[in-house]
Motif scaffolding. Structure first.
Motif, PDB file in Angstrom:
ATOM      1  N   ASP A  76       0.864  -1.182   0.000  1.00 51.81           N
ATOM      2  CA  ASP A  76       0.000   0.000   0.000  1.00 51.81           C
ATOM      3  C   ASP A  76       0.900   1.231   0.000  1.00 51.81           C
ATOM      4  O   ASP A  76       1.629   1.459   0.962  1.00 51.81           O
ATOM      5  N   VAL A  77       0.872   1.998  -1.091  1.00 51.83           N
ATOM      6  CA  VAL A  77       1.736   3.181  -1.190  1.00 51.83           C
ATOM      7  C   VAL A  77       0.990   4.425  -0.724  1.00 51.83           C
ATOM      8  O   VAL A  77      -0.210   4.558  -0.923  1.00 51.83           O
TER       9      VAL A  77
ATOM     10  N   ALA B 190       7.351   5.313  -3.094  1.00 49.17           N
ATOM     11  CA  ALA B 190       7.230   4.137  -3.958  1.00 49.17           C
ATOM     12  C   ALA B 190       8.403   4.042  -4.926  1.00 49.17           C
ATOM     13  O   ALA B 190       8.965   2.964  -5.130  1.00 49.17           O
TER      14      ALA B 190
ATOM     15  N   VAL C 127      -0.428  -3.817  -5.702  1.00 52.87           N
ATOM     16  CA  VAL C 127      -0.103  -2.538  -5.076  1.00 52.87           C
ATOM     17  C   VAL C 127      -1.389  -1.737  -5.007  1.00 52.87           C
ATOM     18  O   VAL C 127      -2.137  -1.678  -5.987  1.00 52.87           O
TER      19      VAL C 127
ATOM     20  N   ALA D 218      -3.414   2.012  -3.687  1.00 54.82           N
ATOM     21  CA  ALA D 218      -3.224   3.427  -3.388  1.00 54.82           C
ATOM     22  C   ALA D 218      -4.587   4.090  -3.263  1.00 54.82           C
ATOM     23  O   ALA D 218      -5.511   3.766  -3.999  1.00 54.82           O
TER      24      ALA D 218
ATOM     25  N   LEU E  63       0.776   7.678 -10.719  1.00 55.45           N
ATOM     26  CA  LEU E  63       0.650   6.469  -9.910  1.00 55.45           C
ATOM     27  C   LEU E  63       1.107   5.228 -10.670  1.00 55.45           C
ATOM     28  O   LEU E  63       1.824   4.383 -10.120  1.00 55.45           O
TER      29      LEU E  63
ATOM     30  N   TRP F  76       4.897   5.187 -10.802  1.00 51.70           N
ATOM     31  CA  TRP F  76       5.513   4.924  -9.505  1.00 51.70           C
ATOM     32  C   TRP F  76       5.316   3.494  -9.028  1.00 51.70           C
ATOM     33  O   TRP F  76       6.189   2.934  -8.364  1.00 51.70           O
ATOM     34  N   THR F  77       4.158   2.898  -9.328  1.00 55.47           N
ATOM     35  CA  THR F  77       3.828   1.601  -8.728  1.00 55.47           C
ATOM     36  C   THR F  77       4.093   0.389  -9.615  1.00 55.47           C
ATOM     37  O   THR F  77       4.356  -0.695  -9.097  1.00 55.47           O
TER      38      THR F  77
ATOM     39  N   LEU G 299       6.884  -2.017  -8.888  1.00 53.45           N
ATOM     40  CA  LEU G 299       6.795  -2.789  -7.644  1.00 53.45           C
ATOM     41  C   LEU G 299       5.955  -4.048  -7.793  1.00 53.45           C
ATOM     42  O   LEU G 299       5.858  -4.844  -6.858  1.00 53.45           O
TER      43      LEU G 299
ATOM     44  N   VAL H 123      -2.142  -3.371 -10.130  1.00 50.09           N
ATOM     45  CA  VAL H 123      -2.173  -2.074  -9.464  1.00 50.09           C
ATOM     46  C   VAL H 123      -3.644  -1.741  -9.239  1.00 50.09           C
ATOM     47  O   VAL H 123      -4.449  -1.809 -10.170  1.00 50.09           O
TER      48      VAL H 123
END
Length: 194
Positions: free
Chosen positions: A49-50, A102, A114, A116, A125, A128-129, A132, A139
């Motif tokens: 969880d970012v 992140a 992930v 958010a 977003l 950035w995610t 990961l 996402v």
């Protein structure tokens, strides 16, 4: 969940995590709203969880998915302190808190999903995610009434980040509550374009 709710009532406003007008609607607007992402997540595996902030949706996810490993990522020290306090005081054993952005965790985590909530526009977003998330992972972003427009505007960033199958879902938790808009995108196979 009751313990988390009580902590938010007692300390959320004092610690600058929620506004005073949010207290009467914590359950519906924040806790139940956060629970709406759970059906889109794996029951086991690593969920990151970012921008965890007050712990929404990360702490809610951890409480509802005890077999999953949850990593709460938050850059602000006072919020990280809060998240550690919440984890300790609620007794959640499936949560790790990391102070980072992140973008700083690329290569350090390979998540199944992930999440958010109220972090950034989808184009940012996704950039950035996506690094990961493992291949085939997802996402999941909680968005407002303009989720469809935002997803359309972020389609180029989504593809450039190696994500596919962007969708907007209307999710409800219990009858009578306002539906939550959940955006999902899957980390596709093949090279990412930078």
């Amino acid at each position: 969940m009751d313990a988390f709710h009580q902590l938010l009532v007692e300390e959320g406003e004092l610690r600058g995590l929620i506004g005073p007008r949010e207290l009467p609607r914590l359950w519906e607007r924040h806790l139940l709203n956060s629970a709406a992402v759970v059906p889109f997540l794996p029951a086991r595996g690593l969920i990151v969880d970012v921008g965890s902030g007050a712990g929404l949706p990360g702490v809610v996810i951890a409480a509802m998915l005890p077999q999953a490993e949850i990593v709460l990522v938050e850059p602000m020290e006072r919020r990280v302190t809060w998240l550690h306090d919440v984890v300790d005081r609620t007794g959640l054993t499936n949560v790790e808190v990391r102070r980072a952005r992140a973008q700083e965790l690329e290569g350090a985590l390979e998540a199944d999903a992930v999440t958010a909530r109220a972090v950034a526009s989808l184009d940012k977003l996704f950039r950035w995610t996506a690094p990961l998330v493992r291949e085939g992972g997802t996402v999941i972003a909680m968005k407002g009434a303009r989720a469809e427009e935002e997803l359309a505007a972020a389609s180029k960033a989504m593809r450039a980040s190696g994500l596919t199958n962007g969708q907007v879902h209307e999710a409800t938790t219990i009858a009578g509550t306002e539906p939550t808009r959940v955006v999902s995108a899957v980390r596709g196979r093949g090279p990412r374009v930078r």
